[in-house]
Design a protein around this motif. Structure first.
Motif, mmCIF file in Angstrom:
data_model
loop_
_atom_site.group_PDB
_atom_site.id
_atom_site.type_symbol
_atom_site.label_atom_id
_atom_site.label_comp_id
_atom_site.label_asym_id
_atom_site.label_seq_id
_atom_site.Cartn_x
_atom_site.Cartn_y
_atom_site.Cartn_z
ATOM 1 N N ASP A 52 -2.245 2.928 8.816
ATOM 2 C CA ASP A 52 -3.165 2.398 10.092
ATOM 3 C C ASP A 52 -3.623 1.997 10.236
ATOM 4 O OD1 ASP A 52 -1.924 4.144 12.349
ATOM 5 O OD2 ASP A 52 -3.181 6.315 11.839
ATOM 6 N N TYR A 53 -3.998 1.572 8.478
ATOM 7 C CA TYR A 53 -5.391 1.067 7.628
ATOM 8 C C TYR A 53 -3.972 -0.645 7.890
ATOM 9 C CZ TYR A 53 -7.432 4.613 8.203
ATOM 10 O OH TYR A 53 -8.233 6.050 9.300
ATOM 11 N N HIS A 54 -3.011 -0.798 8.059
ATOM 12 C CA HIS A 54 -2.363 -1.652 7.138
ATOM 13 C C HIS A 54 -1.426 -2.231 8.656
ATOM 14 C CE1 HIS A 54 -3.589 -1.636 2.964
ATOM 15 N NE2 HIS A 54 -3.976 -0.365 3.718
ATOM 16 N N PRO A 55 -0.959 -2.261 9.427
ATOM 17 C CA PRO A 55 -0.204 -2.683 10.636
ATOM 18 C C PRO A 55 -0.067 -4.298 9.945
ATOM 19 C CG PRO A 55 -3.429 -3.683 10.946
ATOM 20 C CD PRO A 55 -3.441 -2.596 9.911
ATOM 21 N N ASP A 56 -0.357 -4.151 8.898
ATOM 22 C CA ASP A 56 0.944 -5.769 9.184
ATOM 23 C C ASP A 56 1.851 -5.308 8.599
ATOM 24 O OD1 ASP A 56 -1.849 -5.139 7.426
ATOM 25 O OD2 ASP A 56 -0.327 -6.514 5.910
ATOM 26 N N PRO B 265 1.101 -1.400 -0.071
ATOM 27 C CA PRO B 265 -0.064 0.335 -0.235
ATOM 28 C C PRO B 265 0.720 1.345 0.435
ATOM 29 C CG PRO B 265 0.033 -0.557 2.227
ATOM 30 C CD PRO B 265 0.921 -2.005 1.462
ATOM 31 N N HIS C 248 -1.459 8.824 7.130
ATOM 32 C CA HIS C 248 -1.605 7.787 7.917
ATOM 33 C C HIS C 248 -2.101 6.244 7.238
ATOM 34 C CE1 HIS C 248 -0.742 10.450 11.154
ATOM 35 N NE2 HIS C 248 -0.987 11.095 10.917
ATOM 36 N N TRP C 249 -1.383 5.766 6.155
ATOM 37 C CA TRP C 249 -2.306 5.339 5.600
ATOM 38 C C TRP C 249 -1.893 3.909 6.445
ATOM 39 C CZ3 TRP C 249 1.504 1.589 4.013
ATOM 40 C CH2 TRP C 249 2.236 2.043 4.258
#
Ligand code: JFZ
Length: 332
Positions: free
Chosen positions: A168-172, A154, A165-166
Motif C-alpha cells: 500500500d505504501y509502494h504503489p509503484d 521493499p 500491506h507494505w
C-alpha cells in the motif's frame, strides 16, 4: 473440496523437506555460523545474487542424492505424504524449469532433476507427493518483493505480522509485482502441475503479495487442476483462507485450530533448511506426542527435515525418523 482432500484427511502424517542450494552452506557463511532459518541465508546475510550463484549454485552437486532411499525411509517412518521445496524464497528452482534457467538442471554441475526422481519414487512406494513453492518472496527476480540488497525492492524482512500491506505504501511496485507473478510464479506453478502431477501444493508468506495476486494464482491453478490440494497459506484474509485446509504456525504448542482441516509443521530442530550448528533436535518421543495430539484433534503433522548439500539426509534427522518408525511398527 471433500473429494479433493479425502486422501489428505486419512494421511495424518507427512514429511516436509526443505532442500536447496542454501543446504550446501548449512547455516554457515564465510566461516561463521548464521543465526535463524538456514534457508533464509541470502536475505539474512544480504548476499548479492552474483555471489550466491558463484559460491552456492555453481557448486551445488549433491552426488549422494538417492530418491528411492529418501522415500523408503519416509515410508518406513509411517509418513504417507511428502512435500518438498521446488522453489524457496531464494528463487532457485530445484527442478528442470523451462520458464527460467535459474534451476538445478541448467545452472548447477549436478544436471539432474531430483523432483522427477522423487515423484517417480513416491509413485513406486505409494506415497502422496507435492511441492512447496514460494509464490511471493523471490530474491532472484528483479520485480518480486523481498530483495532490497540487489534491487532495493521493499518487503525484505520476514515481517510475518507487522509487515503486511507494505505494498500500500509502494504503489509503484504493483505493476512490477504483476510482472513477476505473470512472468515467473504462475508459469512455474503451471509447469510443476503439468510435468509432475503433484497431489498437493504448499504456498507460503501470503502477506508478501496483495491478496488479489494470491487469489489470481489460485484461480489460475484451478483452471487447469481441480484436484490438487492447496494449503491455506496461499490466499488468506485474516481468519479466512481460500485453501483446502489451514496451516498452523511453525510453533506446534500453538496447534490451532482444533476444528476443520488443519496441519502443523514442526521441524526437528529450529531451522527448516539444514543447519550444521543447530543441534536443538528434539527427542523422537516429542514427535510421537505431537502426532497423537494432532490426530486426536483432527489435524495432520507435516514433520520437517533438512537434507544436506551432498544429497544425504542429516543423520540427526534420520535417527529421529528411525525411532518414530520403530514406534509405529509396534503401536501402528
Ligand atoms: C516460512 C518460511 O519463511 C520458512 O523459511 C519456512 O519455509 C516455513 C515453513 O515457512 O516461515 C514462516 C511462516 C509463517 C510462520 C512462521 C514461519 N508463522 O506464521 O508463524
Amino acid at each position: 473440496h471433500d473429494r479433493r482432500i479425502a486422501w489428505w484427511r486419512e494421511a495424518r502424517f507427512g514429511c516436509f523437506i526443505h532442500w536447496g542450494v542454501y543446504s550446501l552452506a548449512g547455516g554457515e557463511w564465510k566461516g561463521k555460523p548464521v543465526k535463524g532459518y538456514a534457508e533464509h541465508l541470502m536475505r539474512i546475510k544480504k548476499i548479492p545474487l552474483a555471489e550466491y550463484k558463484r559460491d552456492l549454485v555453481e557448486k551445488f552437486n549433491p552426488q549422494e542424492f538417492d530418491a528411492d532411499e529418501w522415500v523408503r525411509r519416509i515410508r518406513a517412518t509411517g509418513m504417507r505424504y511428502l512435500i518438498i521445496t521446488s522453489k524457496h524464497h531464494d528463487g532457485f528452482a530445484m527442478y528442470d524449469s523451462d520458464v527460467k534457467d535459474y534451476n538445478i538442471v541448467k545452472a548447477t554441475p549436478f544436471h539432474r532433476d531430483p523432483m522427477l526422481e522423487l515423484a517417480a519414487a513416491c509413485k513406486k512406494y505409494g506415497i502422496r507427493f507435492g511441492f512447496y513453492y514460494s509464490q511471493a518472496f523471490d530474491w532472484e527476480d528483479p520485480d518480486a518483493p523481498g530483495n532490497d540488497w540487489d534491487y532495493q525492492n521493499p518487503g525484505g524482512d520476514l515481517h510475518l505480522f507487522g509487515g503486511t500491506h507494505w505494498f500500500d505504501y509502494h504503489p509503484d511496485m504493483l505493476t512490477r509485482i504483476r510482472k513477476y507473478v505473470d512472468g515467473k510464479s504462475i508459469p512455474q506453478i503451471r509447469e510443476l502441475i503439468r510435468k509432475y502431477h503433484p497431489d498437493i501444493l504448499w504456498f507460503d508468506t501470503p502477506s508478501k503479495l496483495p491478496f488479489s495476486e494470491n487469489l489470481r494464482i489460485l484461480e489460475e491453478i484451478r483452471k487447469i487442476d481441480s484436484t490438487v490440494v492447496i494449503d491455506g497459506r496461499l490466499a488468506n484474509y485474516g481468519e479466512y483462507h481460500f485453501g483446502d485446509y489451514q496451516s498452523t504456525s511453525d510453533r506446534p504448542q500453538e496447534f490451532f485450530p482444533v476444528t476443520g482441516d488443519w496441519e502443523a509443521i514442526p521441524t526437528t530442530n529450529e531451522s527448516y533448511g539444514y543447519s550444521r550448528y543447530d543441534s536443538s533436535h528434539k527427542p523422537f518421543s516429542h514427535f510421537i506426542r505431537l502426532l497423537a495430539k494432532a490426530a486426536s484433534r483432527g489435524g495432520n503433522l507435516l514433520m520437517n527435515v533438512g537434507p544436506m548439500g551432498n544429497g544425504e539426509m542429516d543423520p540427526r534427522d534420520t535417527a529421529i525418523l528411525y525411532r518414530i518408525g520403530l514406534w509405529m511398527q509396534q503401536n501402528g
